[in-house]
Design an enzyme around this catalytic site. Structure first.
Site, PDB file in Angstrom:
ATOM      1  N   ARG A  81      61.464  30.190  17.580  1.00 55.13           N
ATOM      2  CA  ARG A  81      61.948  29.178  16.643  1.00 55.13           C
ATOM      3  C   ARG A  81      60.922  28.064  16.453  1.00 55.13           C
ATOM      4  O   ARG A  81      60.768  27.528  15.344  1.00 55.13           O
ATOM      5  CB  ARG A  81      63.290  28.617  17.105  1.00 55.13           C
ATOM      6  CG  ARG A  81      63.953  27.743  16.055  1.00 55.13           C
ATOM      7  CD  ARG A  81      65.373  27.379  16.421  1.00 55.13           C
ATOM      8  NE  ARG A  81      65.425  26.622  17.664  1.00 55.13           N
ATOM      9  CZ  ARG A  81      66.555  26.341  18.318  1.00 55.13           C
ATOM     10  NH1 ARG A  81      67.720  26.758  17.858  1.00 55.13           N
ATOM     11  NH2 ARG A  81      66.525  25.647  19.438  1.00 55.13           N
ATOM     12  N   LYS A 184      63.616  22.985  13.438  1.00 49.15           N
ATOM     13  CA  LYS A 184      63.931  21.925  14.408  1.00 49.15           C
ATOM     14  C   LYS A 184      62.817  20.883  14.299  1.00 49.15           C
ATOM     15  O   LYS A 184      61.866  20.877  15.097  1.00 49.15           O
ATOM     16  CB  LYS A 184      64.045  22.529  15.812  1.00 49.15           C
ATOM     17  CG  LYS A 184      64.867  21.667  16.756  1.00 49.15           C
ATOM     18  CD  LYS A 184      65.379  22.486  17.924  1.00 49.15           C
ATOM     19  CE  LYS A 184      65.993  21.631  18.987  1.00 49.15           C
ATOM     20  NZ  LYS A 184      67.196  20.926  18.567  1.00 49.15           N
ATOM     21  N   GLU A 220      77.219  21.974  10.083  1.00 48.60           N
ATOM     22  CA  GLU A 220      77.105  21.940  11.539  1.00 48.60           C
ATOM     23  C   GLU A 220      77.357  20.526  12.024  1.00 48.60           C
ATOM     24  O   GLU A 220      77.586  19.605  11.232  1.00 48.60           O
ATOM     25  CB  GLU A 220      75.740  22.452  11.998  1.00 48.60           C
ATOM     26  CG  GLU A 220      74.560  21.634  11.542  1.00 48.60           C
ATOM     27  CD  GLU A 220      73.245  22.154  12.144  1.00 48.60           C
ATOM     28  OE1 GLU A 220      73.227  22.554  13.316  1.00 48.60           O
ATOM     29  OE2 GLU A 220      72.235  22.151  11.421  1.00 48.60           O
TER      30      GLU A 220
HETATM   31  N1  PLP Z   1      72.069  22.297  15.554  1.00 44.22           N
HETATM   32  C1  PLP Z   1      71.300  21.227  15.766  1.00 44.22           C
HETATM   33  C2  PLP Z   1      71.138  20.255  14.676  1.00 44.22           C
HETATM   34  C3  PLP Z   1      70.687  21.057  17.022  1.00 44.22           C
HETATM   35  O1  PLP Z   1      69.920  19.991  17.264  1.00 44.22           O
HETATM   36  C4  PLP Z   1      70.881  22.017  18.030  1.00 44.22           C
HETATM   37  C5  PLP Z   1      70.215  21.878  19.327  1.00 44.22           C
HETATM   38  O2  PLP Z   1      69.248  22.513  19.625  1.00 44.22           O
HETATM   39  C6  PLP Z   1      71.682  23.121  17.750  1.00 44.22           C
HETATM   40  C7  PLP Z   1      72.266  23.219  16.506  1.00 44.22           C
HETATM   41  C8  PLP Z   1      71.921  24.165  18.775  1.00 44.22           C
HETATM   42  O3  PLP Z   1      70.813  25.023  18.900  1.00 44.22           O
HETATM   43  P1  PLP Z   1      70.524  25.754  20.273  1.00 44.22           P
HETATM   44  O4  PLP Z   1      71.759  26.508  20.607  1.00 44.22           O
HETATM   45  O5  PLP Z   1      69.394  26.660  19.958  1.00 44.22           O
HETATM   46  O6  PLP Z   1      70.206  24.719  21.262  1.00 44.22           O
HETATM   47  C1  COI Z   2      69.381  20.637  22.073  1.00 42.54           C
HETATM   48  O1  COI Z   2      70.534  21.048  22.218  1.00 42.54           O
HETATM   49  O2  COI Z   2      68.441  21.094  22.726  1.00 42.54           O
HETATM   50  C2  COI Z   2      69.069  19.606  21.116  1.00 42.54           C
HETATM   51  O3  COI Z   2      67.956  19.535  20.724  1.00 42.54           O
HETATM   52  C3  COI Z   2      70.162  18.721  20.667  1.00 42.54           C
HETATM   53  C4  COI Z   2      69.823  17.255  20.652  1.00 42.54           C
HETATM   54  C5  COI Z   2      69.534  16.682  21.994  1.00 42.54           C
HETATM   55  C6  COI Z   2      68.806  16.909  19.632  1.00 42.54           C
END
Ligand code: PLP
Ligand code: COI
Length: 341
Positions: A81, A184, A220
């Protein structure tokens, strides 16, 4: 061996650890990189990361198992990612092997800060990729900095696995469909600060965004993805949208909903006026883990899911996911990577 900290009451707060990783990109190539000490960066004032948001990051965790071993959850997915986010902002990718090596080095060097098994705390890792160097026009940087730092953390939303109230951000969008919502990148989070502040000040865990075109479908949560369980108990549903972050936790829950709960898992448009079709809902992410959604406030109405407690499917998904992450439950092949400390 771990150092002595109040592991059960950590919260999601910054802490400086002894070591982080740093690598530099110049003249078309990354250097070997390695561990460094100190968390201050010295950047040229013209760095595009500072002015124009040419910055991407990741978030993943290291877990201590019952036997004292340390393991990572699907770190290859974070590496992939970050490469996608880098491509979106015209930054050079960090090779998967270099990413994984960096993460392992940081965990091993700070191993005494990986919280003990059973405390609910974990070591949060933050890989960060920045466009740096002398620039002033809007153009990609010629130099880049990749760093990985870490800190022990507890729950992101207060209490962790506790039913939490959310509200719809009715007058804020997070990202546009052809924008950077799938990546991200720092700018998405700058864009979420106002809605997050409003939600917190009004007693909610966070804001939930709607699609930026019709303001009709759930996108989300500010820092996590959204999921629901249909009232007939047959499906795990989660929004289909080009402007949400492809969450690794959500991808994992889609698998576990099928294998551990016997549900269908579907990415689909979830209308905000169709919440009555869901018996349970949750926010999911690395930091959020699974946070059950007690209610969603929209246009002055409070929609509560079930009796406002933790639904049985949400509980089963949580137990299975966290069980795999902590090494108590066997997960699908390739989900766990151990770290030699
Ligand atoms: N959506 C957003 C905006 C986030 O910052 C995060 C955190 O990483 C997620 C979703 C969840 O992603 P992940 O499950 O890969 O941590
Ligand atoms: C994560 O879940 O890793 C995130 O980046 C969420 C938040 C702390 C920005």
């Amino acid at each position: 061996m771990t150092i002595n900290l109040d592991w059960e009451n950590l919260g999601f707060n910054y802490m400086e650890l002894p070591y982080r990783y740093e690598a530099h990109y110049k003249d078309g190539a990354w250097d070997e990189g390695g561990l460094v000490q100190g968390n201050q960066l010295s950047l040229n004032i013209g760095s595009p990361a500072l002015h124009y948001g040419q910055s991407a990051f990741e978030g993943l965790k290291a877990y201590r198992t019952k036997s004292g071993a340390i393991q990572l959850f699907r770190p290859d997915q974070n590496a992939a990612r970050l490469a996608d986010s880098a491509a979106k902002l015209l930054m050079p990718a960090v090779a998967v092997d270099q990413f994984l090596d960096a993460v392992r080095q940081v965990v091993a060097a700070n191993a005494e800060y990986v919280p003990p098994y059973g405390t609910g705390a974990t070591l949060y890792l933050r890989p960060l990729l920045l466009g740096v160097g002398p620039n002033i026009g809007v153009a990609p940087a010629k130099e880049y900095l990749f760093t990985v730092f870490a800190m022990p953390v507890g729950a992101y939303y207060k209490g962790g696995m506790v039913p939490t109230k959310f509200m719809v951000a009715e007058t804020f969008d997070r990202a546009a469909h052809f924008g950077t919502g799938q990546s991200k990148v720092g700018g998405n989070y700058a864009a979420s600060l106002q809605a997050g502040k409003y939600a917190h000040e009004h007693g909610y865990g966070d804001a939930i965004y709607l699609d930026p075109i019709e303001h009709r479908y759930i996108e989300e949560v500010g820092s996590a993805n959204f999921f629901g369980i249909t009232k007939d108990g047959s499906k795990f549903v989660t929004p289909k949208s080009p402007s949400i972050l492809p969450s690794i936790t959500r991808r994992s829950l889609m698998t576990l909903a099928q294998t551990a709960c016997g549900l269908e898992a579907e990415e689909t448009r979830i209308p905000i006026d169709g919440l009555g079709d869901l018996s349970e809902a949750g926010a999911c992410g690395t930091a959020a883990v699974i946070t059950p959604i007690q209610s969603i406030t929209y246009q002055g109405n409070v929609h509560q899911f079930g009796d406002g407690g933790i639904g049985p499917v949400t509980q089963k998904l949580y137990d299975t996911l966290v069980g795999i992450q902590n090494g108590d439950v066997e997960g699908p092949a390739g989900w766990i990577m151990t770290v030699q400390a």
